[in-house]
Design a protein around this motif. Structure first.
Motif, PDB file in Angstrom:
ATOM      1  N   SER A 119      -0.884   7.177  23.722  1.00  0.00           N
ATOM      2  CA  SER A 119       0.695   7.786  24.045  1.00  0.00           C
ATOM      3  C   SER A 119       1.223   9.068  23.394  1.00  0.00           C
ATOM      4  O   SER A 119       1.978   9.568  23.770  1.00  0.00           O
ATOM      5  CB  SER A 119       1.690   6.504  23.982  1.00  0.00           C
ATOM      6  N   GLN A 120       0.705   9.035  22.156  1.00  0.00           N
ATOM      7  CA  GLN A 120       0.838  10.442  21.389  1.00  0.00           C
ATOM      8  C   GLN A 120      -0.100  11.864  21.876  1.00  0.00           C
ATOM      9  O   GLN A 120       0.346  12.682  21.394  1.00  0.00           O
ATOM     10  CB  GLN A 120       0.610   9.779  19.928  1.00  0.00           C
ATOM     11  N   ILE A 121      -0.998  11.417  22.593  1.00  0.00           N
ATOM     12  CA  ILE A 121      -1.674  12.379  23.130  1.00  0.00           C
ATOM     13  C   ILE A 121      -1.230  13.093  24.443  1.00  0.00           C
ATOM     14  O   ILE A 121      -1.174  12.449  25.146  1.00  0.00           O
ATOM     15  CB  ILE A 121      -3.153  11.902  23.149  1.00  0.00           C
ATOM     16  N   GLU A 122      -1.515  14.480  24.443  1.00  0.00           N
ATOM     17  CA  GLU A 122      -1.107  15.021  25.528  1.00  0.00           C
ATOM     18  C   GLU A 122      -1.748  14.808  26.802  1.00  0.00           C
ATOM     19  O   GLU A 122      -1.169  14.429  27.916  1.00  0.00           O
ATOM     20  CB  GLU A 122      -1.058  16.733  25.359  1.00  0.00           C
ATOM     21  N   ASN A 123      -2.788  14.859  26.771  1.00  0.00           N
ATOM     22  CA  ASN A 123      -3.793  14.496  28.062  1.00  0.00           C
ATOM     23  C   ASN A 123      -4.773  13.435  27.830  1.00  0.00           C
ATOM     24  O   ASN A 123      -5.859  13.960  27.617  1.00  0.00           O
ATOM     25  CB  ASN A 123      -4.427  15.999  28.660  1.00  0.00           C
ATOM     26  N   PRO A 124      -4.270  12.280  27.821  1.00  0.00           N
ATOM     27  CA  PRO A 124      -5.386  11.109  27.565  1.00  0.00           C
ATOM     28  C   PRO A 124      -6.672  10.941  28.298  1.00  0.00           C
ATOM     29  O   PRO A 124      -7.785  10.691  27.935  1.00  0.00           O
ATOM     30  CB  PRO A 124      -4.518   9.840  27.203  1.00  0.00           C
ATOM     31  N   ASN A 126      -8.128  13.403  29.991  1.00  0.00           N
ATOM     32  CA  ASN A 126      -9.240  14.567  29.448  1.00  0.00           C
ATOM     33  C   ASN A 126     -10.036  14.000  28.011  1.00  0.00           C
ATOM     34  O   ASN A 126     -11.120  14.109  28.336  1.00  0.00           O
ATOM     35  CB  ASN A 126      -8.514  15.748  29.444  1.00  0.00           C
TER      36      ASN A 126
END
Length: 147
Positions: A119-124, A126
């Protein structure tokens, strides 16, 4: 790729795996199961019933140490031993429902942890595709080395 970058890549992967493992181990921290016993349970859970020899090879420990781990887990109700119908010298180790429940609890804790991370990652999505490709490539290299 240069040696320092390769060493750093290996270290990052090792650190990630270790941190995820530690999150799961929080579940067994206050139980009667040791980390070594949990590793053994995972082998049976994910790979199915095994003989003592197969388990000791998978864990990289002696048969006598493996037997001790198995006996403690059996006495606690996490594993059961079954004699082979055709060859009574062969014993197969199986996980019980109690053992499966522990594994499922740990997996649930790991998934919840990873959900927080993703949830902290921009494009999980990818990242997942890249990790799946990395896993595929690792398996290909391993299989090619066996030939």
């Amino acid at each position: 790729m240069e040696k320092n970058r390769l060493e750093n890549f290996e270290k990052i992967l090792r650190d990630i795996c270790f941190k995820i493992k530690v999150e799961g181990r929080k579940i067994i921290k206050n139980s009667e199961i040791s980390p070594a016993q949990f590793d053994l349970l995972q082998i049976i859970y994910f790979r199915g019933p095994k003989r003592v020899t197969d388990i000791s090879i998978a864990l990289g420990i002696t048969k006598s140490t493996t037997t001790g781990l198995i006996n403690r887990l059996e006495n606690s109700g996490y594993l059961k031993k079954t004699k082979d119908e055709k060859d009574k010298r062969v014993t197969t180790i199986q996980i019980t429902q109690k053992g499966e429940n522990v594994i499922k609890e740990v997996i649930k804790a790991r998934v919840e942890f990873m959900n927080k991370v993703l949830s902290q990652i921009e494009n999980p999505e990818n990242l997942m595709r890249q990790l799946e490709h990395l896993d595929y490539t690792i398996n290909e290299v391993r299989n090619n080395e066996k030939e």
